[in-house]
Design an enzyme around this catalytic site. Structure first.
Site, mmCIF file in Angstrom:
data_model
loop_
_atom_site.group_PDB
_atom_site.id
_atom_site.type_symbol
_atom_site.label_atom_id
_atom_site.label_comp_id
_atom_site.label_asym_id
_atom_site.label_seq_id
_atom_site.Cartn_x
_atom_site.Cartn_y
_atom_site.Cartn_z
ATOM 1 N N ASP A 56 0.819 -1.210 0.000
ATOM 2 C CA ASP A 56 0.000 0.000 0.000
ATOM 3 C C ASP A 56 0.858 1.268 0.000
ATOM 4 O O ASP A 56 2.004 1.256 0.437
ATOM 5 C CB ASP A 56 -0.886 0.040 1.259
ATOM 6 C CG ASP A 56 -1.985 -1.013 1.232
ATOM 7 O OD1 ASP A 56 -2.021 -1.837 0.301
ATOM 8 O OD2 ASP A 56 -2.810 -1.011 2.168
ATOM 9 N N HIS A 211 2.015 7.381 3.276
ATOM 10 C CA HIS A 211 0.953 8.240 2.741
ATOM 11 C C HIS A 211 1.074 9.670 3.253
ATOM 12 O O HIS A 211 0.634 10.608 2.599
ATOM 13 C CB HIS A 211 -0.434 7.647 3.019
ATOM 14 C CG HIS A 211 -0.854 7.656 4.447
ATOM 15 N ND1 HIS A 211 -1.485 8.732 5.016
ATOM 16 C CD2 HIS A 211 -0.739 6.733 5.426
ATOM 17 C CE1 HIS A 211 -1.745 8.460 6.286
ATOM 18 N NE2 HIS A 211 -1.303 7.252 6.567
HETATM 19 ZN ZN LIG Z 1 -2.644 3.243 3.059
#
Ligand SMILES: [Zn+2]
Length: 245
Positions: A56, A211
């Protein structure tokens, strides 16, 4: 028939849903990967000899290429849940991921908590990311992992309307804050073995980007991925999520 949608909430985990407070139940339903109160999502099928490595928060200029090298060395394919906002600036890296045979999924545009985001913005986050990824790779995007695993019925509905299968996970550790690759691999091994004892494949999450901070060090995560491949390549099959849908 094997259902790729894991519909069981393990007994021990179900207890969390019984906390009694409506807010607690809501938080459980919105955030707990095993909860299906807000609708079904792909987790893992009853194929205990299969492992899906998923990454991710990429693409990341430093760590994604390192990861691609490790995967190529072992001839293993994985699934990358990319942020649209990061993919936009790195089309060549996104194409490299796709060209190596990995599956690319949608991880939203900017990584908001979608359980607290308006329906119109959820749609924008997902649609814009789909369009960007499809434009770069020329291939349709079929999978979506909500940031933080956070969702509500509207999020899953919008994802499905856009042709996306929502995906959660069943093997995760805090790899984003863990300095030791050995410990990440150890924690994930425990989770993999736990799933195996229940008869399930493992849907493993690691992070090849940050992120919040693209400069975050993801060396431990990337190294841990290599360690897991070394550990399991003789006994397990590494698959991409399309093998389960
Ligand atoms: Zn994430």
């Amino acid at each position: 028939m094997i259902s790729p949608l894991t519909t069981e909430v393990y007994a021990g985990l179900g207890v969390a849903a019984c906390a009694g407070l409506a807010a607690g139940v809501f938080a459980y339903a919105a955030m707990w990967p095993g909860s299906r109160i807000f609708g079904k999502a792909l987790i893992a099928p009853k194929r205990p000899d299969e492992l899906a490595l998923t990454f991710d928060d990429g693409p990341n200029a430093t760590w994604t290429p390192r990861l691609l090298e490790i995967l190529a060395r072992h001839d293993v394919r994985a699934t990358f849940f990319l942020l649209g906002s990061r993919a936009e600036g790195k089309p060549e890296l996104v194409r490299r991921i796709a060209a190596a045979g990995h599956v690319i999924g949608n991880h939203s545009w900017s990584h908001p908590n979608l359980a607290r985001t308006s329906a119109s913005r959820v749609r924008e986050e997902l649609e814009r990311t789909n369009e960007t990824l499809e434009q770069i790779t020329g291939m349709p995007v079929n999978f979506f992992r909500p940031p933080f695993g956070a969702r509500r019925p509207a999020v899953l509905r919008i994802a499905r309307e856009l042709g996306l299968t929502p995906v959660l996970w069943n093997a995760m550790t805090s790899d984003w804050s863990e300095p030791s690759a050995e410990r990440i691999a150890e924690q994930l091994t425990k989770a993999i073995e736990g799933q195996r004892r229940h008869g399930y494949a493992a849907n493993i999450v690691l992070h090849d980007g940050g992120h919040r901070d693209p400069a975050a060090n993801r060396e431990p995560s990337v190294t841990a991925a290599g360690m897991l491949i070394e550990r399991y390549k003789a006994t397990h099959r590494f698959v991409t999520l399309d093998a389960w849908s």
